[in-house]
Design a protein around this motif. Structure first.
Motif, PDB file in Angstrom:
ATOM      1  N   GLY A  76     -30.226  -0.006  15.129  1.00 25.68           N
ATOM      2  CA  GLY A  76     -30.312   0.004  16.608  1.00 25.68           C
ATOM      3  C   GLY A  76     -29.725   1.486  17.094  1.00 25.68           C
ATOM      4  O   GLY A  76     -29.125   2.133  16.680  1.00 25.68           O
ATOM      5  N   ASP A  77     -30.349   1.811  18.278  1.00 21.97           N
ATOM      6  CA  ASP A  77     -29.912   3.014  18.921  1.00 21.97           C
ATOM      7  C   ASP A  77     -28.782   2.820  19.684  1.00 21.97           C
ATOM      8  O   ASP A  77     -28.312   2.062  20.377  1.00 21.97           O
ATOM      9  CB  ASP A  77     -31.017   3.335  20.051  1.00 21.97           C
ATOM     10  N   PRO A  78     -27.822   3.872  19.556  1.00 23.62           N
ATOM     11  CA  PRO A  78     -26.539   4.058  20.097  1.00 23.62           C
ATOM     12  C   PRO A  78     -26.653   3.986  21.657  1.00 23.62           C
ATOM     13  O   PRO A  78     -25.783   3.265  22.238  1.00 23.62           O
ATOM     14  CB  PRO A  78     -25.948   5.264  19.417  1.00 23.62           C
ATOM     15  N   ALA A  79     -27.606   4.696  22.203  1.00 21.89           N
ATOM     16  CA  ALA A  79     -27.533   4.999  23.546  1.00 21.89           C
ATOM     17  C   ALA A  79     -27.910   3.640  24.182  1.00 21.89           C
ATOM     18  O   ALA A  79     -27.419   2.992  25.187  1.00 21.89           O
ATOM     19  CB  ALA A  79     -28.616   5.700  23.999  1.00 21.89           C
ATOM     20  N   ALA A  80     -28.893   2.868  23.406  1.00 21.41           N
ATOM     21  CA  ALA A  80     -29.435   1.513  23.871  1.00 21.41           C
ATOM     22  C   ALA A  80     -28.085   0.308  23.966  1.00 21.41           C
ATOM     23  O   ALA A  80     -27.829  -0.264  24.757  1.00 21.41           O
ATOM     24  CB  ALA A  80     -30.750   0.860  23.205  1.00 21.41           C
ATOM     25  N   TRP A  81     -27.326   0.806  22.562  1.00 21.99           N
ATOM     26  CA  TRP A  81     -26.154  -0.204  22.575  1.00 21.99           C
ATOM     27  C   TRP A  81     -25.245   0.045  23.836  1.00 21.99           C
ATOM     28  O   TRP A  81     -24.717  -1.101  24.351  1.00 21.99           O
ATOM     29  CB  TRP A  81     -25.355  -0.005  21.213  1.00 21.99           C
ATOM     30  N   LEU A  82     -24.915   1.160  23.935  1.00 20.48           N
ATOM     31  CA  LEU A  82     -23.869   1.535  25.326  1.00 20.48           C
ATOM     32  C   LEU A  82     -24.555   1.038  26.526  1.00 20.48           C
ATOM     33  O   LEU A  82     -23.742   0.308  27.448  1.00 20.48           O
ATOM     34  CB  LEU A  82     -23.539   2.873  25.185  1.00 20.48           C
TER      35      LEU A  82
END
Length: 184
Positions: free
Chosen positions: A74-80
């Motif tokens: 997954g995308d780190p920015a989406a996770w945050l």
């Protein structure tokens, strides 16, 4: 540990895992990279600047304390963003009618200002998707942003938008149907 004056190199995923493991330099770098856009995106959904600041801090505290762990997928920015969006929903649930009224007034005052998501969606160049999205009513577009772009559940989107879950489902169905008809 890394030196404060020399932030760790690497991709966001590596930095997130290092920060969760206690690397202060990695944590500071993640915060520097992501806190500004996270706060801006939250401000488009919440009229209370103090609440936005609290949610940004809570999001990064969850990372630092290890209560939220980023995995390799997954995308780190989406996770945050998912952490922050859920914290916003939880925070708004506590406000009840007063919070929904404040949000409605904020949206009315700033209805001419495009949100970050609206700007991104307007730039989509695949087929006539951008035009089709622009032709959706603001209510349908808001439901799509909450459920598709932000990845919120129906209940979370309902709390965020201040509408019943059944209304979220109906609007999502109507939005998908309208997009499908326009794009075929």
């Amino acid at each position: 540990m890394t030196d404060k004056n020399h932030p760790p190199p690497g991709d966001d995923g590596t930095l997130l895992r290092a920060a969760a493991a206690g690397d202060r330099g990695a944590f500071e770098e993640v915060y520097r990279r992501h806190a500004p856009w996270l706060a801006a995106r939250l401000r488009s959904r919440c009229a209370d600047p103090a609440r936005v600041d609290d949610i940004v801090q809570e999001t990064f505290l969850a990372l630092w304390r290890g209560t939220a762990r980023y995995r390799r997928d997954g995308d780190p920015a989406a996770w945050l963003w998912r952490i922050a969006a859920r914290r916003l929903v939880d925070s708004l649930r506590g406000d009840g009618a007063r919070g929904r009224l404040r949000q409605a007034l904020h949206r009315l005052r700033h209805r001419d200002a495009a949100s970050a998501e609206e700007l991104v969606l307007a730039r989509v160049e695949h087929g006539d998707l951008a035009g089709s999205l622009a032709r959706l009513s603001p209510e349908l577009r808001a439901v799509l942003q909450a459920t598709v772009v932000d990845g919120l559940t129906t209940r979370e989107a309902a709390a965020l938008l201040g509408i019943p879950p059944g209304t979220v489902k109906t609007r999502a169905l109507r939005a998908r149907r309208q997009l499908r008809e326009e794009l075929t």
